[in-house]
Design a protein around this motif. Structure first.
Motif, mmCIF file in Angstrom:
data_model
loop_
_atom_site.group_PDB
_atom_site.id
_atom_site.type_symbol
_atom_site.label_atom_id
_atom_site.label_comp_id
_atom_site.label_asym_id
_atom_site.label_seq_id
_atom_site.Cartn_x
_atom_site.Cartn_y
_atom_site.Cartn_z
ATOM 1 N N LYS A 1 -24.558 -49.435 -12.919
ATOM 2 C CA LYS A 1 -23.265 -48.650 -13.501
ATOM 3 C C LYS A 1 -23.208 -48.666 -15.242
ATOM 4 O O LYS A 1 -23.513 -49.869 -15.677
ATOM 5 C CB LYS A 1 -22.058 -49.480 -13.290
ATOM 6 C CG LYS A 1 -21.637 -49.151 -11.755
ATOM 7 C CD LYS A 1 -20.170 -49.752 -11.245
ATOM 8 C CE LYS A 1 -20.225 -50.137 -9.656
ATOM 9 N NZ LYS A 1 -19.369 -50.882 -9.466
ATOM 10 N N TYR B 1 -21.653 -46.884 -18.795
ATOM 11 C CA TYR B 1 -20.487 -45.989 -19.363
ATOM 12 C C TYR B 1 -21.156 -45.361 -20.901
ATOM 13 O O TYR B 1 -21.926 -46.037 -21.486
ATOM 14 C CB TYR B 1 -19.268 -46.840 -19.359
ATOM 15 C CG TYR B 1 -18.761 -47.264 -18.396
ATOM 16 C CD1 TYR B 1 -17.966 -46.688 -17.551
ATOM 17 C CD2 TYR B 1 -19.204 -48.411 -17.701
ATOM 18 C CE1 TYR B 1 -17.326 -47.024 -16.361
ATOM 19 C CE2 TYR B 1 -18.826 -49.068 -16.728
ATOM 20 C CZ TYR B 1 -17.769 -48.396 -16.042
ATOM 21 O OH TYR B 1 -17.498 -49.050 -15.044
ATOM 22 N N THR B 2 -20.420 -44.353 -21.290
ATOM 23 C CA THR B 2 -20.935 -44.015 -22.663
ATOM 24 C C THR B 2 -20.232 -45.175 -23.687
ATOM 25 O O THR B 2 -19.005 -45.524 -23.391
ATOM 26 C CB THR B 2 -20.607 -42.493 -22.981
ATOM 27 O OG1 THR B 2 -19.057 -42.331 -23.038
ATOM 28 C CG2 THR B 2 -21.132 -41.519 -22.156
ATOM 29 N N ASP C 1 -16.402 -44.584 -24.120
ATOM 30 C CA ASP C 1 -15.476 -44.433 -23.089
ATOM 31 C C ASP C 1 -14.885 -46.039 -23.155
ATOM 32 O O ASP C 1 -15.326 -46.700 -22.247
ATOM 33 C CB ASP C 1 -16.264 -44.143 -21.843
ATOM 34 C CG ASP C 1 -15.348 -44.053 -20.470
ATOM 35 O OD1 ASP C 1 -14.212 -44.237 -20.770
ATOM 36 O OD2 ASP C 1 -15.865 -44.056 -19.454
ATOM 37 N N ARG D 1 -13.527 -47.179 -19.938
ATOM 38 C CA ARG D 1 -14.450 -47.080 -18.722
ATOM 39 C C ARG D 1 -14.250 -46.578 -17.424
ATOM 40 O O ARG D 1 -14.056 -46.772 -16.218
ATOM 41 C CB ARG D 1 -14.501 -48.675 -18.416
ATOM 42 C CG ARG D 1 -15.281 -49.434 -19.510
ATOM 43 C CD ARG D 1 -15.635 -50.791 -18.990
ATOM 44 N NE ARG D 1 -16.601 -51.542 -19.922
ATOM 45 C CZ ARG D 1 -17.856 -51.699 -19.606
ATOM 46 N NH1 ARG D 1 -18.241 -51.527 -18.144
ATOM 47 N NH2 ARG D 1 -18.336 -52.391 -20.403
ATOM 48 N N GLU D 2 -13.731 -45.259 -17.923
ATOM 49 C CA GLU D 2 -13.208 -44.203 -16.923
ATOM 50 C C GLU D 2 -14.427 -43.183 -16.351
ATOM 51 O O GLU D 2 -14.293 -42.950 -15.272
ATOM 52 C CB GLU D 2 -12.247 -43.212 -17.500
ATOM 53 C CG GLU D 2 -10.952 -44.184 -17.765
ATOM 54 C CD GLU D 2 -9.840 -43.159 -18.425
ATOM 55 O OE1 GLU D 2 -10.250 -42.249 -19.095
ATOM 56 O OE2 GLU D 2 -8.660 -43.687 -18.401
ATOM 57 N N TYR D 3 -15.228 -42.909 -17.003
ATOM 58 C CA TYR D 3 -16.426 -42.118 -16.777
ATOM 59 C C TYR D 3 -17.875 -42.755 -16.686
ATOM 60 O O TYR D 3 -18.726 -42.683 -17.410
ATOM 61 C CB TYR D 3 -16.435 -40.932 -17.746
ATOM 62 C CG TYR D 3 -15.176 -40.393 -18.037
ATOM 63 C CD1 TYR D 3 -14.667 -39.618 -17.120
ATOM 64 C CD2 TYR D 3 -14.313 -40.659 -19.105
ATOM 65 C CE1 TYR D 3 -13.591 -38.938 -17.263
ATOM 66 C CE2 TYR D 3 -13.206 -40.217 -19.282
ATOM 67 C CZ TYR D 3 -12.414 -39.173 -18.285
ATOM 68 O OH TYR D 3 -11.463 -38.820 -18.675
ATOM 69 N N GLN D 4 -18.189 -43.657 -15.640
ATOM 70 C CA GLN D 4 -19.278 -44.177 -15.177
ATOM 71 C C GLN D 4 -20.145 -43.319 -14.792
ATOM 72 O O GLN D 4 -20.158 -42.309 -14.333
ATOM 73 C CB GLN D 4 -18.926 -45.208 -14.106
ATOM 74 C CG GLN D 4 -18.554 -44.808 -12.623
ATOM 75 C CD GLN D 4 -18.577 -46.020 -11.652
ATOM 76 O OE1 GLN D 4 -17.903 -47.089 -12.215
ATOM 77 N NE2 GLN D 4 -18.620 -45.715 -10.677
ATOM 78 N N ARG E 1 -30.878 -42.370 -17.145
ATOM 79 C CA ARG E 1 -29.474 -41.800 -16.294
ATOM 80 C C ARG E 1 -30.193 -41.268 -15.024
ATOM 81 O O ARG E 1 -31.144 -40.505 -14.922
ATOM 82 C CB ARG E 1 -28.973 -40.792 -17.285
ATOM 83 C CG ARG E 1 -27.608 -40.330 -16.744
ATOM 84 C CD ARG E 1 -26.823 -39.633 -17.644
ATOM 85 N NE ARG E 1 -25.430 -39.470 -16.885
ATOM 86 C CZ ARG E 1 -24.349 -39.072 -17.811
ATOM 87 N NH1 ARG E 1 -24.290 -39.236 -18.927
ATOM 88 N NH2 ARG E 1 -23.213 -39.119 -17.214
#
Length: 166
Positions: free
Chosen positions: A114, A116-117, A120, A123-126, A135
């Motif tokens: 996992k 994240y950008t 972020d 940490r909402e958009y894994q 990726r």
């Protein structure tokens, strides 16, 4: 409440400064007298992120013993594969007992990490990365946070899987 900084439950077995090799089977003891098997799948990984290069990828299996003996087979994964450093061996939490060559099936296990950008902060958009940091566009069967895990991080993951609380 169980958090990442939970008490250390891993019990020291025997210290070793010998670096693990691919296929090395080791034991880890989260419960007194109960050893779980682990295996080094890659002795050195190569990632697009240099800070994660040259570290072992390990699997911890849901297979126990109360003796330091080689298993007949290892097939059921207890926790998602993890990248680690050498401290679990040098501090004596992992103890290598033998070597079984890594199979193609083990190398092709559907696992990812996992991520994240950097922007972020919530940490909402894994999303997920493969072992090399690239990726991937799906949720792998086995996944863990992207990063290097010390023996404390491994302790956390094992305790979480076994429902061991502080």
């Amino acid at each position: 409440m169980m958090g990442f900084y939970m008490d250390l439950h891993l019990i020291q077995i025997k210290r070793s400064n010998k670096k693990p090799k691919a296929g090395d089977v080791f034991v880890v003891q989260p419960i007194d007298g109960v050893y779980y098997y682990g295996k080094v799948i890659y002795e050195k990984t190569y990632s697009i992120y240099e800070m994660f290069n040259d570290f072992p990828l390990i699997y911890i299996y849901d297979h126990t013993t109360n003796k330091l003996c080689m298993p007949q087979k290892l097939d059921k994964i207890l926790i998602a594969p993890l990248l680690t450093n050498y401290t679990p061996w040098s501090r004596g939490y992992f103890y290598t007992i033998g070597n079984i060559p890594v199979t193609d099936a083990e190398k092709q296990l559907d696992c990812g990490f996992k991520a994240y950008t950097i922007l972020d902060s919530k940490r909402e958009y894994q999303f997920y990365r493969d072992i090399h940091g690239e990726r991937i566009d799906y949720i792998p069967k086995y996944n863990a946070p992207f990063g290097l895990n010390s023996y404390k991080g491994i302790n956390y993951e094992i305790c979480k899987a076994l429902n061991i609380e502080d």
